[in-house]
Write an enzyme that holds these catalytic residues in place. Structure first.
Site, short mmCIF file in Angstrom:
data_model
loop_
_atom_site.label_atom_id
_atom_site.label_comp_id
_atom_site.label_asym_id
_atom_site.label_seq_id
_atom_site.Cartn_x
_atom_site.Cartn_y
_atom_site.Cartn_z
N LYS A 134 -6.24 3.57 3.56
CA LYS A 134 -5.62 3.70 2.24
C LYS A 134 -6.44 4.59 1.31
O LYS A 134 -5.91 5.12 0.34
CB LYS A 134 -5.39 2.33 1.63
C1 LIG Z 1 -1.98 -1.05 4.71
C2 LIG Z 1 -2.46 -1.18 6.09
C3 LIG Z 1 -1.60 -1.05 7.20
C4 LIG Z 1 -0.10 -0.87 7.06
O1 LIG Z 1 0.27 0.36 6.51
P1 LIG Z 1 1.73 0.55 5.90
O2 LIG Z 1 1.71 1.88 5.25
O3 LIG Z 1 1.90 -0.57 4.90
O4 LIG Z 1 2.71 0.45 7.01
C5 LIG Z 1 -2.15 -1.11 8.46
N1 LIG Z 1 -3.47 -1.33 8.65
C6 LIG Z 1 -4.32 -1.46 7.61
C7 LIG Z 1 -5.75 -1.72 7.89
C8 LIG Z 1 -3.86 -1.38 6.30
O5 LIG Z 1 -4.71 -1.52 5.29
#
Ligand SMILES: *Cc1c(COP(=O)(O)O)cnc(C)c1O
Length: 547
Positions: A134
């Site tokens: 993220k």
């Molecule tokens: C947010 C997240 C996801 C999922 O991603 P999306 O964009 O919500 O599908 C997967 N793995 C981790 C570690 C995350 O922080």
């Protein structure tokens, strides 16, 4: 999958075929909010009709092959320029924003690609400040907010200044990445709600040890869903909206999706170079998915020309997406009849209980995937275009379909089956896999023993799905690694505690995490009440504005 972007001359509609360079505008998936600038879309987050913003056109006829040797930030500049008009952000300014955003990453390639074995490659997306993918989007979003605010506030003082109040809920990852993206930024206050005692100790420490004045952690007595409900209530509240500009940092914000398109292309070029492929050779991407933001970025990349054979969705036991791909139904709970037919038996388990299931991959524990609405719009648009009316009509039809589906989702907990053509298009471009907790643990063990590599549980969901997909397709697979294993110590320890050679300190823990939990913290505990949270937000913002 057939290529829909016109690069190879196929005829699936893509709005108008030309990118109207320099004038990208945005509309809402529900159709009532349109002709918006990128800046409006980023600052507003959610459309006023309740929909999500999407670009009016996905850039096509893109000369993406020429990007092969660009660095990550330079590639980002090329891609983002196609979605942000230079009249809104001049190219040099955009370059500055991007360069600042990725200078905080520890890996020189920003998102390095690692060969695991055979045709399987891991795209490590966790080299940003909070060790999760993220960061790729939220470092950018933070600098973007700052840029817009500096510009809006030039020459203004006191109450005339535009102040942004970011409010977000987190089960761990979004919160820390948002806080690191926004800490110390002028004219922005950030409030992150997490369920008290329910986020991992490292994630809690990552958030609460940030002591900048504009960062406020609220530990809510309740669950993650309670936190989300509070945030939704605030966004819907006329009172706070009349006095505060609320900003969103979750993946409904278009800028997050946009920033994530970059690593799909970047990893493709890395693979072409390291595996001696020819540009144009097909690849599969496998994406651990929750809210569908990460893989949606892959869909945009594909529509721009990326040679993806398929995009493979990997879900944990919260499998609403997997069930949609299998049945065409999108629903929180399955229909009884279907279950009786065995159509929803997965891994021999009846997967569907009320509410969210807590799994070892908590960042993917969702009941419904908010960004799925964006994909549905493009599928509904493609379907509308079969009737061959004009572009405006097709867009209007798509907006109406989405509005009706989302209404059913709200009132009946689901909708579908969708039109056969819509489901067929979805299956043309995507496949899906559902991975249980026990399989996740097995995969973590296997990779530690086989190649001495520790996967975080989310990444392990993706790798499990990749191995299944490799039995169907022999093209190279790029499996997205979404977090560093140290963030999810509980699951990693559970999987590897009995392995003789394993030591968390030696194999996993990065130096940045050592001692983090004993650092000074700042956090406010609040009861589960949105009105209480509202008063805290108002009071804190007032104090910040005085300071
Ligand atoms: C947010 C997240 C996801 C999922 O991603 P999306 O964009 O919500 O599908 C997967 N793995 C981790 C570690 C995350 O922080």
């Amino acid at each position: 999958m057939s290529n829909t972007n016109g690069v190879d001359g196929s005829s699936v509609p893509n709005g108008s075929s030309e990118t109207r360079d320099g004038s990208q505008r945005y509309l809402s998936t529900r159709g009532d909010d349109y002709d918006l600038s990128f800046e409006d879309v980023v600052l507003k987050g959610l459309a006023s009709d309740g929909g999500l913003y999407i670009p009016e056109e996905i850039p096509s006829n893109v000369d993406w092959q020429s990007w092969k040797d660009l660095s990550f930030p330079d590639l980002a500049l090329e891609i983002l320029s196609l979605y942000i008009s230079p009249s809104e952000i001049p190219r040099d300014d955009l370059k500055g924003i991007i360069d600042r955003s990725y200078s905080t990453f520890r890996a020189p390639e920003t998102t390095p690609l690692k060969h695991l074995h055979d045709n399987l490659y891991l795209l490590e997306l966790f080299h940003g400040p909070t060790f999760a993918f993220k960061d790729v989007a939220l470092q950018f979003l933070g600098n973007l907010f700052e840029y817009f605010l500096v510009r809006k506030n030039a020459g203004k003082t006191g109450a005339d200044r535009h102040h942004l109040t970011v409010v977000g809920a987190t089960s761990g990852d979004t919160g820390s990445a948002a806080i690191y993206g926004l800490r110390g930024k002028k004219d922005v206050s950030v409030f992150i709600l997490h369920p008290k005692g329910r986020v991992s100790p490292i994630q809690e420490a990552q958030m609460t040890t940030v002591l900048d004045d504009n960062v406020h952690n609220l530990a809510v007595t309740g669950t993650f869903d309670d936190c989300q409900d509070i945030v939704k209530a605030l966004f819907a509240d006329p009172d706070i909206n009349s006095t505060h500009n609320l900003g969103a940092v979750n993946s409904i914000n278009w800028a997050r999706i946009l920033a994530q398109i970059v690593y799909y292309f970047y990893s493709y070029f890395s693979l072409v170079k390291s595996a001696n492929l020819t540009i144009g050779d097909k690849v599969r991407y496998v994406v651990p998915s929750g809210n569908f933001g990460d893989i949606l970025a892959g869909y945009f990349a594909y529509r721009m020309g990326l040679p993806a054979e398929k995009l493979v969705i990997a879900t944990n036991e919260n499998d609403i997406l997997d069930r949609f791909w299998k049945t065409g139904m999108y629903e929180k709970k399955p229909v009884r009849g279907l279950e009786a037919q065995g159509g929803l038996q997965v891994d021999g388990v009846k997967a569907h209980e009320d509410g969210v299931k807590e799994t070892l991959s908590p960042a993917m524990d969702i009941l419904v995937s908010s960004n799925f609405e964006r994909l549905l719009w493009f599928l509904a648009y493609e379907f509308a275009a079969i009737a061959g009316m004009d572009d405006e009509w097709n867009k209007k039809q798509a907006g109406q379909e989405i509005t009706a589906w989302m209404k059913q989702l709200r009132s009946n907990g689901g909708f579908g089956p969708v039109y056969q053509d819509v489901h067929t298009s979805a299956r043309r471009d995507f496949e899906s896999e559902r991975v249980s907790d026990s399989q996740t643990v097995e995969t973590i063990k296997t990779y530690f023993n086989k190649i001495n590599y520790v996967l975080d549980p989310h990444t392990a969901v993706g790798v499990t799905a990749s191995v299944r997909s490799m039995a169907r397709s022999n093209v190279p697979h790029i499996s997205l690694s979404t977090a560093h294993p140290a963030k999810f110590a509980g699951a990693v320890e559970l999987a590897l505690k009995d392995e003789a050679d394993f030591s968390f300190e030696k194999n996993v823990l990065p130096p940045e995490f050592v001692g983090l939990e004993s650092k000074e913290k700042r956090v406010t505990e609040v009861e589960n009440s949105w009105q209480t949270v509202r008063e805290i937000v108002k009071k804190q913002v007032e104090e910040e504005l005085k300071a």
